[in-house]
Design a protein around this motif. Structure first.
Motif, PDB file in Angstrom:
ATOM      1  N   SER A   1      -0.320  13.207  -2.338  1.00 40.90           N
ATOM      2  CA  SER A   1      -1.690  13.030  -1.822  1.00 40.90           C
ATOM      3  C   SER A   1      -1.800  13.536  -0.396  1.00 40.90           C
ATOM      4  O   SER A   1      -2.780  14.189  -0.022  1.00 40.90           O
ATOM      5  CB  SER A   1      -2.076  11.558  -1.865  1.00 40.90           C
ATOM      6  OG  SER A   1      -2.066  11.112  -3.179  1.00 40.90           O
TER       7      SER A   1
ATOM      8  N   ILE B   1       1.432   5.253  -0.241  1.00 42.15           N
ATOM      9  CA  ILE B   1       0.772   6.537  -0.088  1.00 42.15           C
ATOM     10  C   ILE B   1       1.647   7.584  -0.746  1.00 42.15           C
ATOM     11  O   ILE B   1       2.816   7.732  -0.407  1.00 42.15           O
ATOM     12  CB  ILE B   1       0.600   6.892   1.407  1.00 42.15           C
ATOM     13  CG1 ILE B   1      -0.064   5.730   2.147  1.00 42.15           C
ATOM     14  CG2 ILE B   1      -0.202   8.163   1.572  1.00 42.15           C
ATOM     15  CD1 ILE B   1      -0.023   5.858   3.626  1.00 42.15           C
TER      16      ILE B   1
ATOM     17  N   LYS C   1      -1.701  17.279  -0.477  1.00 45.70           N
ATOM     18  CA  LYS C   1      -2.972  17.835  -0.969  1.00 45.70           C
ATOM     19  C   LYS C   1      -4.055  17.745   0.118  1.00 45.70           C
ATOM     20  O   LYS C   1      -4.837  18.674   0.313  1.00 45.70           O
ATOM     21  CB  LYS C   1      -3.429  17.087  -2.224  1.00 45.70           C
ATOM     22  CG  LYS C   1      -2.851  17.685  -3.504  1.00 45.70           C
ATOM     23  CD  LYS C   1      -3.582  17.184  -4.715  1.00 45.70           C
ATOM     24  CE  LYS C   1      -2.985  15.900  -5.212  1.00 45.70           C
ATOM     25  NZ  LYS C   1      -3.556  15.394  -6.450  1.00 45.70           N
ATOM     26  N   THR C   2      -4.065  16.599   0.788  1.00 47.08           N
ATOM     27  CA  THR C   2      -5.058  16.438   1.860  1.00 47.08           C
ATOM     28  C   THR C   2      -4.829  17.472   2.959  1.00 47.08           C
ATOM     29  O   THR C   2      -5.783  18.096   3.448  1.00 47.08           O
ATOM     30  CB  THR C   2      -4.970  15.018   2.468  1.00 47.08           C
ATOM     31  OG1 THR C   2      -5.087  14.087   1.406  1.00 47.08           O
ATOM     32  CG2 THR C   2      -6.049  14.786   3.489  1.00 47.08           C
TER      33      THR C   2
ATOM     34  N   MET D   1       0.835  -1.181   0.000  1.00 49.56           N
ATOM     35  CA  MET D   1       0.000   0.000   0.000  1.00 49.56           C
ATOM     36  C   MET D   1       0.884   1.250   0.000  1.00 49.56           C
ATOM     37  O   MET D   1       1.602   1.508   0.952  1.00 49.56           O
ATOM     38  CB  MET D   1      -0.852  -0.046   1.261  1.00 49.56           C
ATOM     39  CG  MET D   1      -1.906   0.993   1.313  1.00 49.56           C
ATOM     40  SD  MET D   1      -2.695   0.927   2.904  1.00 49.56           S
ATOM     41  CE  MET D   1      -2.864  -0.820   3.209  1.00 49.56           C
TER      42      MET D   1
ATOM     43  N   ALA E   1      -3.322  20.346   2.668  1.00 48.65           N
ATOM     44  CA  ALA E   1      -3.658  21.684   2.167  1.00 48.65           C
ATOM     45  C   ALA E   1      -5.170  21.879   2.141  1.00 48.65           C
ATOM     46  O   ALA E   1      -5.680  22.942   2.489  1.00 48.65           O
ATOM     47  CB  ALA E   1      -3.071  21.882   0.772  1.00 48.65           C
ATOM     48  N   PHE E   2      -5.880  20.817   1.738  1.00 49.96           N
ATOM     49  CA  PHE E   2      -7.339  20.906   1.690  1.00 49.96           C
ATOM     50  C   PHE E   2      -7.899  21.146   3.095  1.00 49.96           C
ATOM     51  O   PHE E   2      -8.778  21.988   3.298  1.00 49.96           O
ATOM     52  CB  PHE E   2      -7.924  19.624   1.099  1.00 49.96           C
ATOM     53  CG  PHE E   2      -9.422  19.584   1.118  1.00 49.96           C
ATOM     54  CD1 PHE E   2     -10.163  20.324   0.210  1.00 49.96           C
ATOM     55  CD2 PHE E   2     -10.105  18.831   2.063  1.00 49.96           C
ATOM     56  CE1 PHE E   2     -11.549  20.319   0.245  1.00 49.96           C
ATOM     57  CE2 PHE E   2     -11.489  18.808   2.097  1.00 49.96           C
ATOM     58  CZ  PHE E   2     -12.207  19.542   1.188  1.00 49.96           C
TER      59      PHE E   2
ATOM     60  N   ALA F   1      -7.203  24.723   4.081  1.00 49.51           N
ATOM     61  CA  ALA F   1      -8.099  25.661   3.394  1.00 49.51           C
ATOM     62  C   ALA F   1      -9.502  25.584   3.986  1.00 49.51           C
ATOM     63  O   ALA F   1     -10.162  26.607   4.203  1.00 49.51           O
ATOM     64  CB  ALA F   1      -8.133  25.346   1.899  1.00 49.51           C
TER      65      ALA F   1
END
Lengths: 472, 495
Positions: free
Chosen positions: B7, B3, B10-11, B1, B13-14, B17
């Motif tokens: 990603s 990661i 981005k997570t 798996m 940063a999201f 925000a």
């Protein structure tokens, strides 16, 4: 702990993260742990009933399997006996405990149907009995579905629990969007409309007729958004955990007939009733009369499953009669269409059919929502009193919602209708959003989060345990 | 798996925000009441020498602008609407996290309240009372940041965990303010939302014309010493004494009930036990029940001036507190005092209510001529007569049927009055040397000998009005306002 609670919003990322990290083979144990914790946090006493259900289902399935092996007639009879006994026990337990007066009964109608469905599958040889008790316990108690479904099948769930799919970023996003949509439906639309509907239905006899009619229409949207909202959250949560759960709603109010409505509304229950009652009763294979009788039986069972009040029975019967009437009048309707040369595929014809179907479904919802048959008849009678001045004399704001709140509710309904039309035409909205650039995606997601937080009916004074289908 | 790092980024940063947007929404949506009251407290915490603690009685009665104007002492009014003693105690502890006052003034109104939790109260209260109590607590608590102290406060004041949540995360209750957002809510984003310019005090400008008078209790034993209110008053005194802060316990004038008077006795007993001064303004005659109350429970601005000056005098005489007047660093206090004075001046020059105007004219920032025509129903109005009597101190207003004239010339310090057919001649005022002469029911003269063509008391278009008030500048004599009123019983409409 409820879906609409801070506890759940904290639990979910932790559950997802650990689920993401631990080895695939052990995930079902983790999912069982959090499912148990989730259920116990709602009601410890109810957990005892569920544990009992798991034991009965597990043992019965193993015995059915054991006695079904080979062609010995005696063995087959024994399997049938055990199957019948287990079904009787579970049905009786569901009917006895679901009032919640003896022991807690949260979600009992849902997990009992799951269990009975599983036993039927094993008995019919469609599924093998699950030998791992933890796996079966997880199937019965899987936390996203435990309160209000969808009522899943062992054939879909058990293989996924054994070998869950990899949770990639797209899957996370998809699940997240589905959860957001669910919360939007529940908190922004359903709970807002519930204020108006509750206020009118408290004393419909004192309300102007058109207000009662509007409340009745709004209830159709309320129950849809409430239940579809829950289902959407459940499906999204499961998706984030690597489990695909069946669709439970598919633009039901776009249906052009009541029969189609039931192929789109509470699909997991409709298909369960079809697979485990309607077809075993003979379905449409034993003549027209038997077909109609089977439809009536199925919807009577559905009514009783929803509750012991007479109103639910009438609601179920109405849906059965709609369909029987629809089948009986089909040749006549076809003739009319032919004589009038109506374009069956034309938008106007489809729209009329959709509206008529909505009208009948809406009429039946009155019995579903009313506290008694007497009240239901009062509501129907009242609904035909024409009082259009309520739109101009500001009396609409006397039922718990301010003008601004009514506007938000209306915008929500319009958005829902647009989404349903797109879905009806096979446009996958979530897929389209996920394919957008990061900026659009973020704007949509953050906008949705803010809309839910700001316009949602939650917080002080909100009853977090108020999903309508939770009572069943 | 696997990661992907991108990603995770981005997570993250999201999430950032999203949190930023939610934070902005929180600022816009939160109720501004608490910030409005306490914004200056946080900004001026290091300048505050005196804290006024208590309920709305304090909010309306003790005015930091007046204290500064009169004695140069800086103070902040921390009173909270509906604040019972335990709320006041916790409010004090919060305030002491930020400032080091040399003196605390705590009022004992509602000392008799004997319930612990604001969301429970006792059986004599309705659900509306409870809801109101919780709502008022938001004013006290919303401004304080979430920390251990605030959690302790919420747990001590609120029993229901569900209700506790709305104090610990106010978005829980304010997210649905979206439909009442105004420009001020958006100003908060840039930190320039409205603020209380009286350092926490709020002035009321009405007059309670019929305050109730209640008998005193049968004994002087007070409340018995065991109410929750008394317990927390002791805690407040203990806390102040432990920190070496001077404390004055007060009971500010209001239309006190017998229960209130029993609470006064209790406060006196407790203060005696601790050796701290108890200022029972109810007995001091500083505030006039008939002119200085806005309603039966709260003082109006005139009452607040008197009450603040009274307390200020005691504090100033203790000699420990510096006079900051003239210090540029304290210019905001100066500005606040000036602004408050301008408000009073405006009330004197023009007010919608004749009672209000006459009451505020006792401040003597402007001079005044009052004329009441004969036959006016004002002569049967005891409240009106009392207000006029406050100027003259003579009984003439009680014994005339009019016409009646009163000239209050502040510059000369002279008051002139005439009733019935009496005339006033050669009255020296800032307006000039005035001559008054009643001629007939609808006509009378009032002119300055320097300008005999101007008859101040006659206007063809206003003959129906039976009462006139002319205000003029104390120094220049310039007419500032000319108000006409019509009497209907004890109701007066302004023309």
């Amino acid at each position: 702990m409820q879906f609409v609670s801070f506890g759940f919003l904290l639990l979910l990322p932790v559950a997802a993260l650990i689920n993401f990290i631990i080895p695939r083979k052990l995930r079902y144990i983790w999912l069982l742990v959090i499912s148990a914790a989730f259920y116990i946090s709602i009601d410890v006493k109810a957990a005892a009933v569920m544990a009992g259900t798991v034991v009965v289902t597990y043992v019965a399935a193993l015995l059915i399997e054991k006695f079904s092996e080979g062609s010995d007639k005696q063995r087959t009879k024994s399997a049938a006996l055990i199957f019948a006994l287990a079904v009787i026990i579970e049905t009786a337990a569901m009917l006895i405990f679901r009032s919640g007066k003896i022991l807690g009964a949260i979600g009992i109608s849902f997990y009992m149907l799951k269990s009975i469905g599983y036993l039927a599958d094993v008995y019919r040889g469609d599924e093998k009995a699950e030998h791992n008790p933890l796996m079966l316990a997880l199937f019965v108690s899987f936390f996203p579905q435990i309160i209000s479904g969808p009522i899943e099948r062992a054939g879909n769930m058990l293989p996924q629990f054994s070998y869950p799919v990899t949770v990639d970023f797209d899957r996370m996003r998809d699940g997240f969007l589905q959860i957001l949509w669910g919360y939007f439906l529940k908190l922004v639309i359903a709970d807002r409309l519930a204020i108006f509907v509750g206020s009118v239905y408290q004393a419909p006899e004192n309300c102007p007729g058109t207000v009662v009619a509007i409340a009745t229409v709004l209830y159709s949207f309320e129950i849809y958004c409430d239940f579809a909202g829950y289902s959407s959250i459940a499906i999204g949560v499961a998706k984030i955990l690597g489990i695909d759960v069946m669709k439970n709603f598919d633009s039901p109010y776009m249906a052009e007939s009541v029969a189609e409505f039931w192929r789109r509304w509470h699909i997991s229950l409709s298909t369960w009733l079809r697979d485990y009652i309607y077809i075993p009763l003979g379905g449409n294979r034993k003549g027209t009369f038997r077909k109609y009788l089977n439809i009536i039986i199925v919807f009577v069972v559905s009514g009783i499953w929803h509750g012991s009040a007479l109103t639910f029975l009438v609601w179920g019967l109405l849906h059965a009669l709609y369909q029987v009437f629809g089948y009986i009048t089909l040749p006549l309707r076809d003739k009319i269409v032919e004589v009038l040369r109506i374009d069956r595929n034309g938008l106007s014809h489809k729209t009329i059919k959709t509206l008529i179907t909505f009208f009948f479904v809406n009429l039946a919802w009155i019995f579903f929502r009313a506290s008694s048959l007497e009240q239901a008849f009062v509501i129907i009678k009242k609904s035909f009193e024409f009082t259009p001045w309520i739109f101009t004399d500001k009396s609409m704001i006397n039922y718990g919602l301010s003008a601004a709140n009514i506007n938000v509710g209306m915008i929500g309904i319009i958005l829902l209708i647009v989404m349903d039309i797109l879905n009806y035409n096979d446009v996958e909205i979530r897929e389209k959003i996920i394919r957008q650039s990061i900026w659009y995606r973020w704007i949509i997601m953050i906008g949705a989060i803010l809309a839910i937080l700001i316009f949602g009916i939650w917080g002080a004074g909100y009853d977090a345990s108020s999903f309508i289908y939770q009572q069943f | 798996m696997k990661i992907k790092i991108s990603s995770i980024l981005k997570t993250a940063a999201f999430l950032c925000a999203t949190l930023a947007c939610v934070f902005v929404a929180t600022i816009v949506l939160r109720s501004k009441d608490s910030n409005y009251k306490y914004k200056d407290f946080f900004e001026k915490a290091d300048q505050i020498d005196v804290l006024f603690m208590g309920s709305s009685h304090v909010i309306n009665a003790l005015n930091p602008a007046v204290l500064y104007e009169k004695y140069g002492i800086t103070s902040y009014n921390m009173g909270g609407h509906g604040s019972i003693m335990q709320s006041t105690y916790w409010e004090l502890l919060e305030a002491l996290q930020y400032c080091n006052p040399k003196c605390v003034v705590v009022d004992t109104y509602m000392l008799q309240k004997d319930y612990k939790y604001l969301d429970e109260m006792d059986e004599s209260y309705s659900d509306d009372d409870r809801a109101s109590s919780i709502s008022q607590l938001h004013l006290n608590l919303d401004c304080w940041p979430l920390n251990k102290l605030k959690i302790a406060i919420v747990k001590d004041l609120i029993q229901d965990p569900e209700i506790q949540k709305q104090f610990l995360a106010d978005f829980y209750v304010y997210h649905n303010r979206w439909e009442e957002l105004g420009s001020n809510d958006y100003k908060a984003l840039f930190g320039n939302e409205d603020r209380n310019n009286l350092f926490g005090a709020e002035m009321r400008y009405g007059i309670e014309l019929a305050p109730g008078i209640y008998p005193p209790p049968a004994d002087k034993d007070g409340l018995g010493g065991h109410t929750v209110g008394e317990e927390y008053l002791r805690k407040i005194i203990d806390e102040c004494q432990r920190r070496g802060i001077d404390i004055y316990v007060t009971f500010l004038t209001c239309s006190a009930s017998t229960d209130d008077k029993r609470a006064i006795d209790s406060a006196q007993i407790i203060c005696d036990q601790y050796g701290v001064p108890f200022v029972n303004m109810q007995e001091m005659g500083v505030v006039d029940l008939y002119t200085d109350l806005n309603d039966t429970g709260h003082m109006n601005a005139l009452g607040s001036i008197k009450a603040t000056e009274c307390i200020g005098k005691m504090i100033a005489e203790s000699g420990d507190l510096p006079d900051h007047r003239g210090d540029a660093a304290y210019s905001d206090w100066e500005n606040s005092a000036e602004s408050f004075r301008r408000g009073i001046y405006d009330m004197e020059v023009g007010s919608d209510s004749i009672y209000q105007q006459l009451d505020y004219l006792t401040q003597n920032d402007v001079s005044m001529i009052l004329y009441i025509n004969d036959g006016s129903q004002a002569f049967g109005d005891n409240q009106m007569q009392r207000l006029i009597h406050n100027f003259t101190l003579t009984p003439k207003i009680y014994h005339t049927d009019g016409p009646y004239i009163l000239i209050n010339d502040v510059a000369s310090g002279q008051i002139y009055e005439a009733g019935g057919s009496e005339m006033l001649d050669h009255v020296s005022t800032s307006m000039g040397t005035l001559h008054y002469e009643p001629v007939e029911h609808l006509f009378r003269f009032l002119y300055a000998e320097e300008d005999p063509d101007t008859n101040y008391l006659y206007d063809d278009s206003k003959v129906d009005y039976d009462i006139q008030i002319i205000t003029y500048d104390n120094e220049t004599g310039e007419v500032l306002s000319h108000s006409y009123y019509k009497s209907y019983g004890s109701n007066y409409t302004k023309g």
